[in-house]
Write a protein that holds these residues in place. Structure first.
Motif, PDB file in Angstrom:
ATOM      1  N   LYS A  55       0.821  -1.216   0.000  1.00 46.19           N
ATOM      2  CA  LYS A  55       0.000   0.000   0.000  1.00 46.19           C
ATOM      3  C   LYS A  55       0.854   1.264   0.000  1.00 46.19           C
ATOM      4  N   ASN A  56       1.992   1.229   0.672  1.00 44.12           N
ATOM      5  CA  ASN A  56       2.814   2.427   0.831  1.00 44.12           C
ATOM      6  C   ASN A  56       4.018   2.475  -0.097  1.00 44.12           C
ATOM      7  N   SER A  57       4.006   1.681  -1.166  1.00 42.95           N
ATOM      8  CA  SER A  57       5.108   1.735  -2.137  1.00 42.95           C
ATOM      9  C   SER A  57       4.598   1.768  -3.568  1.00 42.95           C
ATOM     10  N   ARG A  58       3.396   2.242  -3.764  1.00 43.66           N
ATOM     11  CA  ARG A  58       2.775   2.223  -5.094  1.00 43.66           C
ATOM     12  C   ARG A  58       3.331   3.277  -6.061  1.00 43.66           C
ATOM     13  N   THR A  59       3.561   4.481  -5.573  1.00 42.17           N
ATOM     14  CA  THR A  59       3.976   5.568  -6.456  1.00 42.17           C
ATOM     15  C   THR A  59       5.403   6.001  -6.138  1.00 42.17           C
ATOM     16  N   PRO A  60       6.037   6.730  -7.065  1.00 37.60           N
ATOM     17  CA  PRO A  60       7.400   7.213  -6.806  1.00 37.60           C
ATOM     18  C   PRO A  60       7.499   8.161  -5.611  1.00 37.60           C
ATOM     19  N   SER A  61       6.393   8.777  -5.202  1.00 38.69           N
ATOM     20  CA  SER A  61       6.430   9.692  -4.064  1.00 38.69           C
ATOM     21  C   SER A  61       5.922   9.039  -2.775  1.00 38.69           C
ATOM     22  N   SER A  62       5.760   7.722  -2.778  1.00 36.31           N
ATOM     23  CA  SER A  62       5.278   7.011  -1.599  1.00 36.31           C
ATOM     24  C   SER A  62       6.319   7.009  -0.489  1.00 36.31           C
ATOM     25  N   LEU A  63       5.879   6.715   0.710  1.00 36.49           N
ATOM     26  CA  LEU A  63       6.745   6.680   1.889  1.00 36.49           C
ATOM     27  C   LEU A  63       7.830   5.612   1.763  1.00 36.49           C
ATOM     28  N   ILE A  64       7.490   4.483   1.173  1.00 40.37           N
ATOM     29  CA  ILE A  64       8.410   3.353   1.053  1.00 40.37           C
ATOM     30  C   ILE A  64       8.656   3.085  -0.423  1.00 40.37           C
ATOM     31  N   GLU A  65       9.887   2.674  -0.747  1.00 44.70           N
ATOM     32  CA  GLU A  65      10.180   2.339  -2.142  1.00 44.70           C
ATOM     33  C   GLU A  65      10.728   0.926  -2.239  1.00 44.70           C
ATOM     34  N   ARG A  66      10.380   0.289  -3.336  1.00 47.82           N
ATOM     35  CA  ARG A  66      10.931  -1.028  -3.636  1.00 47.82           C
ATOM     36  C   ARG A  66      12.336  -0.848  -4.164  1.00 47.82           C
ATOM     37  N   MET A  67      13.194  -1.764  -3.794  1.00 46.46           N
ATOM     38  CA  MET A  67      14.574  -1.700  -4.277  1.00 46.46           C
ATOM     39  C   MET A  67      14.714  -2.581  -5.513  1.00 46.46           C
ATOM     40  N   ASP A  68      15.862  -2.495  -6.173  1.00 46.59           N
ATOM     41  CA  ASP A  68      16.099  -3.303  -7.361  1.00 46.59           C
ATOM     42  C   ASP A  68      16.091  -4.794  -7.043  1.00 46.59           C
ATOM     43  N   THR A  69      16.598  -5.151  -5.882  1.00 51.14           N
ATOM     44  CA  THR A  69      16.581  -6.548  -5.464  1.00 51.14           C
ATOM     45  C   THR A  69      15.161  -6.919  -5.062  1.00 51.14           C
ATOM     46  N   ARG A  70      14.670  -8.009  -5.614  1.00 52.66           N
ATOM     47  CA  ARG A  70      13.292  -8.421  -5.382  1.00 52.66           C
ATOM     48  C   ARG A  70      13.043  -8.674  -3.896  1.00 52.66           C
TER      49      ARG A  70
END
Length: 102
Positions: A55-70
């Protein structure tokens, strides 16, 4: 903000740019949630943390970001909310150091 939310954000703050895997984050949140009188179900904690991250990593401006490593996540430093959290966290650390004299 629930207790799990606070645990997640605190752990992500401490991990910094390295990030943390979903599995390790769940284990940390689970361990912090266990007390002498209460232990939540691991599966419930896993589902909550997973949904929170999604829920908190959906957009580029979200609180949390996914990293390149899965499966790895970290706080998004481009997020305005994350900037505020970093400021609040550093102020709390300074106050704690002043109280303990370290």
């Amino acid at each position: 903000m629930t207790t799990y939310d606070k645990f997640i954000i605190d752990i992500l703050l401490k991990m910094g740019d390295r990030g943390i895997s979903l599995r390790n984050l769940v284990v940390n949140v689970y361990n912090r949630s266990c007390t002498f009188f209460f232990s939540p179900k691991y599966d419930d904690v896993y589902k909550y943390v997973q949904q929170y991250l999604l829920k908190n990593s959906r957009t580029p401006s979200s609180l949390i970001e996914r990293m390149d490593t899965r499966g790895y996540y970290r706080l998004n430093k481009q997020s305005k909310v994350a900037e505020q959290l970093l400021l609040d966290y550093s102020q709390e650390e300074n106050q704690e150091e002043n109280r303990t004299g370290v």
